[in-house]
Design a protein around this motif. Structure first.
Motif, PDB file in Angstrom:
ATOM      1  N   ALA A 138      88.918  45.704  19.439  1.00 50.11           N
ATOM      2  CA  ALA A 138      87.803  45.120  18.686  1.00 50.11           C
ATOM      3  C   ALA A 138      87.152  46.166  17.780  1.00 50.11           C
ATOM      4  CB  ALA A 138      86.772  44.524  19.639  1.00 50.11           C
ATOM      5  N   CYS A 144      85.283  41.684  16.765  1.00 45.43           N
ATOM      6  CA  CYS A 144      85.983  40.909  17.782  1.00 45.43           C
ATOM      7  C   CYS A 144      86.461  39.575  17.201  1.00 45.43           C
ATOM      8  CB  CYS A 144      85.055  40.679  18.979  1.00 45.43           C
ATOM      9  SG  CYS A 144      83.546  39.782  18.542  1.00 45.43           S
ATOM     10  N   THR A 145      87.087  38.782  18.048  1.00 47.75           N
ATOM     11  CA  THR A 145      87.610  37.494  17.593  1.00 47.75           C
ATOM     12  C   THR A 145      86.505  36.583  17.087  1.00 47.75           C
ATOM     13  OG1 THR A 145      87.521  36.710  19.872  1.00 47.75           O
ATOM     14  CG2 THR A 145      89.632  37.513  19.073  1.00 47.75           C
ATOM     15  N   SER A 146      85.354  36.592  17.730  1.00 42.75           N
ATOM     16  CA  SER A 146      84.267  35.725  17.267  1.00 42.75           C
ATOM     17  C   SER A 146      83.693  36.212  15.941  1.00 42.75           C
ATOM     18  CB  SER A 146      83.154  35.632  18.322  1.00 42.75           C
ATOM     19  OG  SER A 146      82.586  36.898  18.576  1.00 42.75           O
ATOM     20  N   HIS A 148      85.257  38.095  13.546  1.00 42.17           N
ATOM     21  CA  HIS A 148      86.216  37.867  12.466  1.00 42.17           C
ATOM     22  C   HIS A 148      86.489  36.378  12.269  1.00 42.17           C
ATOM     23  CE1 HIS A 148      87.328  41.860  11.234  1.00 42.17           C
ATOM     24  NE2 HIS A 148      87.540  42.238  12.484  1.00 42.17           N
ATOM     25  N   GLY A 149      86.678  35.661  13.378  1.00 45.91           N
ATOM     26  CA  GLY A 149      87.076  34.259  13.284  1.00 45.91           C
ATOM     27  C   GLY A 149      85.982  33.338  12.782  1.00 45.91           C
ATOM     28  N   SER A 160      89.324  39.867   7.708  1.00 44.77           N
ATOM     29  CA  SER A 160      89.127  39.009   8.879  1.00 44.77           C
ATOM     30  C   SER A 160      90.321  38.089   9.089  1.00 44.77           C
ATOM     31  CB  SER A 160      87.851  38.183   8.740  1.00 44.77           C
ATOM     32  OG  SER A 160      86.724  39.023   8.844  1.00 44.77           O
ATOM     33  N   ILE A 164      92.586  38.102  12.430  1.00 38.96           N
ATOM     34  CA  ILE A 164      92.825  36.897  13.229  1.00 38.96           C
ATOM     35  C   ILE A 164      94.321  36.672  13.427  1.00 38.96           C
ATOM     36  CG2 ILE A 164      92.634  34.366  13.187  1.00 38.96           C
ATOM     37  CD1 ILE A 164      90.083  35.798  14.028  1.00 38.96           C
ATOM     38  N   PHE A 167      95.322  39.076  16.022  1.00 36.47           N
ATOM     39  CA  PHE A 167      94.883  38.659  17.361  1.00 36.47           C
ATOM     40  C   PHE A 167      95.837  37.616  17.941  1.00 36.47           C
ATOM     41  CE2 PHE A 167      90.220  39.523  16.006  1.00 36.47           C
ATOM     42  CZ  PHE A 167      90.355  40.857  16.323  1.00 36.47           C
ATOM     43  N   PHE A 168      96.239  36.651  17.121  1.00 34.50           N
ATOM     44  CA  PHE A 168      97.144  35.612  17.600  1.00 34.50           C
ATOM     45  C   PHE A 168      98.522  36.179  17.937  1.00 34.50           C
ATOM     46  CE2 PHE A 168      94.080  32.530  16.073  1.00 34.50           C
ATOM     47  CZ  PHE A 168      94.210  31.524  17.023  1.00 34.50           C
ATOM     48  N   GLY A 171      98.220  38.060  21.152  1.00 36.07           N
ATOM     49  CA  GLY A 171      98.110  37.139  22.283  1.00 36.07           C
ATOM     50  C   GLY A 171      99.442  36.529  22.652  1.00 36.07           C
TER      51      GLY A 171
END
Length: 183
Positions: A138, A144-146, A148-149, A160, A164, A167-168, A171
């Motif tokens: 992060a 973090c995901t929140s 950027h997302g 961003s 994202i 991040f995907f 994951g």
């Protein structure tokens, strides 16, 4: 009261998030949870050890309120406003059972991983290492995901979007390659 126990549909949650983001844009703020760690470290005096923490943390007090509100809201939702069971696809249950998780369709979080009785050196090590990697990721990604997302994408920021996508991909790699090796 039954409407509050069920997940809200996208056409309620989506516009609510959009409305909040519009308000933040109007007042010149950006949303994100990982920046709160920097704020808390600055409050604790971490600028003595690193210049990264030498900044005006008082300007981010509002984001700390959001973080504490999310924690309190999560606690209240979990304990008082939820059936505490996640509906998962029936096709996923045999795969989880192959990993030794038999309570996935009966509890909110699988007890085989998150119950106090399940804590052992391996589980604690995985949780600590995972937390460190998520925190480093992060910070390295600039949020973090929140952040950027929700905030970054609503501001149409290319970094961003790249974060994202990363991040995907991360994951998917974790779930399909590393998770079977770890468990």
């Amino acid at each position: 009261m039954n409407w509050i126990y069920e997940p809200w549909p996208w056409y309620v949650g989506g516009p609510a998030i959009a409305f909040i983001m519009l308000l933040l844009l109007i007042i010149g703020k950006q949303f994100g949870m990982s920046s709160n760690l920097r704020t808390m470290c600055s409050i604790g005096g971490a600028e003595k050890w690193s210049d990264f923490f030498n900044w005006d943390w008082k300007a981010q007090r509002w984001n700390l309120v959001v973080m504490f509100g999310a924690a309190i809201g999560g606690y209240l939702s979990y304990n008082f406003l939820s059936t505490n069971v996640v509906d998962i696809n029936d096709a996923l249950i045999p795969q989880l059972e192959a990993y030794g998780i038999f309570s996935a369709d009966q509890t909110y979080m699988p007890t085989e991983i998150f119950a106090l009785e399940s804590l052992n050196l391996k589980t604690i090590s995985i949780l600590i290492l995972g937390g460190i990697l998520v925190g480093f990721g992060a910070r390295y990604a600039g949020g973090c995901t929140s952040g950027h997302g929700i905030s970054g994408l609503s501001n149409l920021q290319l970094p961003s979007l790249i974060a994202i996508v990363g991040f995907f991909i991360g994951g998917l790699i974790m779930v399909h390659l590393f998770y079977p090796l770890i468990f």
